[in-house]
Design a protein around this motif. Sequence first.
Motif, mmCIF file in Angstrom:
data_model
loop_
_atom_site.group_PDB
_atom_site.id
_atom_site.type_symbol
_atom_site.label_atom_id
_atom_site.label_comp_id
_atom_site.label_asym_id
_atom_site.label_seq_id
_atom_site.Cartn_x
_atom_site.Cartn_y
_atom_site.Cartn_z
ATOM 1 N N GLY A 1 0.815 -1.211 0.000
ATOM 2 C CA GLY A 1 0.000 0.000 0.000
ATOM 3 C C GLY A 1 0.847 1.258 0.000
ATOM 4 N N ASP A 2 0.305 2.322 -0.567
ATOM 5 C CA ASP A 2 1.078 3.559 -0.618
ATOM 6 C C ASP A 2 1.052 4.318 0.710
ATOM 7 O OD1 ASP A 2 -1.499 4.602 -0.624
ATOM 8 O OD2 ASP A 2 -1.372 5.451 -2.644
ATOM 9 N N ARG A 3 0.325 3.794 1.700
ATOM 10 C CA ARG A 3 0.336 4.393 3.045
ATOM 11 C C ARG A 3 1.119 3.532 4.032
ATOM 12 N NH1 ARG A 3 -5.405 5.078 5.087
ATOM 13 N NH2 ARG A 3 -4.272 6.016 6.834
ATOM 14 N N GLU A 4 1.812 2.547 3.532
ATOM 15 C CA GLU A 4 2.611 1.700 4.410
ATOM 16 C C GLU A 4 3.926 2.392 4.762
ATOM 17 O OE1 GLU A 4 2.569 -2.448 3.983
ATOM 18 O OE2 GLU A 4 1.083 -2.451 2.378
ATOM 19 N N PRO A 5 4.582 1.972 5.845
ATOM 20 C CA PRO A 5 5.864 2.569 6.204
ATOM 21 C C PRO A 5 6.869 2.480 5.050
ATOM 22 C CG PRO A 5 5.058 1.190 7.989
ATOM 23 C CD PRO A 5 4.143 0.955 6.819
ATOM 24 N N ASP A 6 7.726 3.486 4.951
ATOM 25 C CA ASP A 6 8.710 3.527 3.875
ATOM 26 C C ASP A 6 9.552 2.257 3.839
ATOM 27 O OD1 ASP A 6 7.795 6.020 3.181
ATOM 28 O OD2 ASP A 6 9.418 7.109 4.175
ATOM 29 N N GLU A 7 9.874 1.713 5.011
ATOM 30 C CA GLU A 7 10.724 0.527 5.053
ATOM 31 C C GLU A 7 10.037 -0.683 4.416
ATOM 32 O OE1 GLU A 7 13.859 -2.127 5.765
ATOM 33 O OE2 GLU A 7 13.736 0.049 5.511
ATOM 34 N N LEU A 8 8.744 -0.846 4.648
ATOM 35 C CA LEU A 8 8.041 -1.970 4.026
ATOM 36 C C LEU A 8 7.942 -1.772 2.519
ATOM 37 C CD1 LEU A 8 5.153 -2.931 6.483
ATOM 38 C CD2 LEU A 8 7.495 -3.780 6.350
ATOM 39 N N GLN A 9 7.712 -0.544 2.080
ATOM 40 C CA GLN A 9 7.679 -0.284 0.641
ATOM 41 C C GLN A 9 9.042 -0.565 0.013
ATOM 42 O OE1 GLN A 9 5.489 3.185 -0.790
ATOM 43 N NE2 GLN A 9 4.753 3.576 1.284
ATOM 44 N N ARG A 10 10.104 -0.182 0.734
ATOM 45 C CA ARG A 10 11.450 -0.430 0.201
ATOM 46 C C ARG A 10 11.715 -1.922 0.083
ATOM 47 N NH1 ARG A 10 16.119 -2.159 1.510
ATOM 48 N NH2 ARG A 10 15.497 -2.592 3.675
ATOM 49 N N GLN A 11 11.364 -2.684 1.122
ATOM 50 C CA GLN A 11 11.617 -4.120 1.095
ATOM 51 C C GLN A 11 10.821 -4.805 -0.014
ATOM 52 O OE1 GLN A 11 11.493 -6.240 4.821
ATOM 53 N NE2 GLN A 11 12.443 -4.550 5.947
ATOM 54 N N SER A 12 9.587 -4.361 -0.238
ATOM 55 C CA SER A 12 8.778 -4.948 -1.313
ATOM 56 C C SER A 12 9.417 -4.691 -2.667
ATOM 57 C CB SER A 12 7.355 -4.376 -1.269
ATOM 58 O OG SER A 12 6.675 -4.770 -0.103
ATOM 59 N N ALA B 1 8.549 -11.860 -10.951
ATOM 60 C CA ALA B 1 7.854 -11.045 -9.961
ATOM 61 C C ALA B 1 7.436 -9.698 -10.518
ATOM 62 C CB ALA B 1 8.744 -10.836 -8.733
ATOM 63 N N VAL B 2 6.289 -9.207 -10.022
ATOM 64 C CA VAL B 2 5.816 -7.869 -10.362
ATOM 65 C C VAL B 2 5.363 -7.184 -9.083
ATOM 66 C CG1 VAL B 2 5.117 -8.433 -12.726
ATOM 67 C CG2 VAL B 2 3.484 -8.726 -10.853
ATOM 68 N N LEU B 3 5.454 -5.846 -9.084
ATOM 69 C CA LEU B 3 5.028 -5.042 -7.948
ATOM 70 C C LEU B 3 3.638 -4.490 -8.214
ATOM 71 C CD1 LEU B 3 6.053 -3.842 -5.205
ATOM 72 C CD2 LEU B 3 6.703 -1.803 -6.508
ATOM 73 N N LEU B 4 2.752 -4.625 -7.228
ATOM 74 C CA LEU B 4 1.388 -4.109 -7.328
ATOM 75 C C LEU B 4 1.189 -3.040 -6.273
ATOM 76 C CD1 LEU B 4 -1.542 -4.283 -8.457
ATOM 77 C CD2 LEU B 4 -1.983 -5.982 -6.661
ATOM 78 N N ASP B 5 0.929 -1.812 -6.699
ATOM 79 C CA ASP B 5 0.630 -0.726 -5.774
ATOM 80 C C ASP B 5 -0.838 -0.794 -5.356
ATOM 81 O OD1 ASP B 5 3.220 0.424 -5.844
ATOM 82 O OD2 ASP B 5 2.741 1.365 -7.771
ATOM 83 N N LEU B 6 -1.082 -0.593 -4.059
ATOM 84 C CA LEU B 6 -2.442 -0.600 -3.521
ATOM 85 C C LEU B 6 -2.761 0.806 -3.022
ATOM 86 C CD1 LEU B 6 -2.271 -3.939 -1.482
ATOM 87 C CD2 LEU B 6 -3.102 -3.603 -3.827
ATOM 88 N N PRO B 7 -3.433 1.615 -3.834
ATOM 89 C CA PRO B 7 -3.695 3.014 -3.466
ATOM 90 C C PRO B 7 -4.522 3.127 -2.189
ATOM 91 C CG PRO B 7 -4.126 2.650 -5.801
ATOM 92 C CD PRO B 7 -3.943 1.293 -5.176
ATOM 93 N N GLY B 8 -4.062 3.992 -1.290
ATOM 94 C CA GLY B 8 -4.807 4.278 -0.070
ATOM 95 C C GLY B 8 -4.715 3.232 1.015
ATOM 96 N N ALA B 9 -3.925 2.176 0.804
ATOM 97 C CA ALA B 9 -3.878 1.074 1.765
ATOM 98 C C ALA B 9 -2.674 1.186 2.683
ATOM 99 C CB ALA B 9 -3.838 -0.271 1.033
ATOM 100 N N SER C 1 -11.408 -4.795 -6.623
ATOM 101 C CA SER C 1 -10.211 -4.129 -6.126
ATOM 102 C C SER C 1 -8.990 -4.526 -6.952
ATOM 103 C CB SER C 1 -9.963 -4.506 -4.666
ATOM 104 O OG SER C 1 -9.477 -5.840 -4.583
ATOM 105 N N PRO C 2 -7.952 -3.692 -6.973
ATOM 106 C CA PRO C 2 -6.717 -4.066 -7.677
ATOM 107 C C PRO C 2 -6.141 -5.390 -7.191
ATOM 108 C CG PRO C 2 -6.674 -1.728 -7.145
ATOM 109 C CD PRO C 2 -7.877 -2.298 -6.447
ATOM 110 N N LEU C 3 -6.232 -5.665 -5.881
ATOM 111 C CA LEU C 3 -5.674 -6.905 -5.352
ATOM 112 C C LEU C 3 -6.433 -8.124 -5.867
ATOM 113 C CD1 LEU C 3 -3.607 -8.230 -3.478
ATOM 114 C CD2 LEU C 3 -5.236 -7.916 -1.587
ATOM 115 N N THR C 4 -7.767 -8.060 -5.823
ATOM 116 C CA THR C 4 -8.562 -9.188 -6.315
ATOM 117 C C THR C 4 -8.362 -9.388 -7.811
ATOM 118 O OG1 THR C 4 -10.242 -8.937 -4.594
ATOM 119 C CG2 THR C 4 -10.904 -10.084 -6.596
ATOM 120 N N LEU C 5 -8.409 -8.318 -8.581
ATOM 121 C CA LEU C 5 -8.284 -8.454 -10.041
ATOM 122 C C LEU C 5 -6.902 -8.955 -10.440
ATOM 123 C CD1 LEU C 5 -10.195 -5.262 -11.241
ATOM 124 C CD2 LEU C 5 -11.027 -7.628 -11.143
#
Length: 272
Positions: free
Chosen positions: A206-217, A230-238, A252-256
């Motif tokens: 999610g784009d509201r997750e801590p920077d460290e988790l976004q970096r690790q992903s 592998a591909v990265l999926l952004d989850l807006p507002g999560a 939702s983007p995750l389900t689709l």
Amino acid sequence: MSDSQGADLSDWDALEPDVLDAVTQAMALSAETRRIYPTILAQHYGPGALEYLDIYPARQPDAPVLVFLPGGFGGLPMCADDFAGVARGPFAHGITTVVVNYAHAPSAPLDEARRQVGAAIAWVYDNAEQFGADPARIVVAGHAVGAPLAVGAAVTDWEDEYGVPAGVITGVVAVSGRFQPHPSTGWAVPPVFDRRVDVPIIVAVGDREPDELQRQSGELVDRLTNGGTAVLLDLPGADQHGSFAGYCDAQSPLTLATVALISAGGRSLRVA
């Protein structure tokens, strides 16, 4: 919610208000889902009290399967019963969802959690036809502490460890995972970089997750995409507490993205 994994109900007092809101919403939606959706509950895949899973079967025969490995909230372990809501989005697309209960830290080390998750996936493969599902179309998704376990399933020696075919899973979705050693549990992604990974993996954050988790992903995707897997999926507002809730929404983007992964049948894919 069960306190059998080491969480005391007094731990609720320590939760931040937004985390408490996420917990109560998840539990309420789960209770409603278990009332109105088809269910096959508390199927034991192993001898331990925590080794059970809940099945939310699709209405269509020979349905693909999403095996979901739940995490926790703010360090508070949750049980499979609290995550029934994740079956809603997949159900709308004719997908059977299996929510796995397993031991979380600190009650179990990573190796024991991996063993339980592997045993659960093998059980799903062996029993899929009995609950109207297709054992050749199994995708594994994990949230939070379940995310590294889901990625680890991509490199499990299924034939040697569990007596099921090497291609037992056709894809992985890792949601809001910590892929480097956790400061309190030591849990991290099992070694996937020194071997071939043939299973396509979606890493969702999610784009509201801590920077460290976004970096690790992002780093995990960068390292895995050397093999095109592998591909990265952004989850807006999560954020990390509510990102899994995308599975509660059929559009939702995750389900689709998960539907696309299942449709790809083990082939590499791109997500928007």
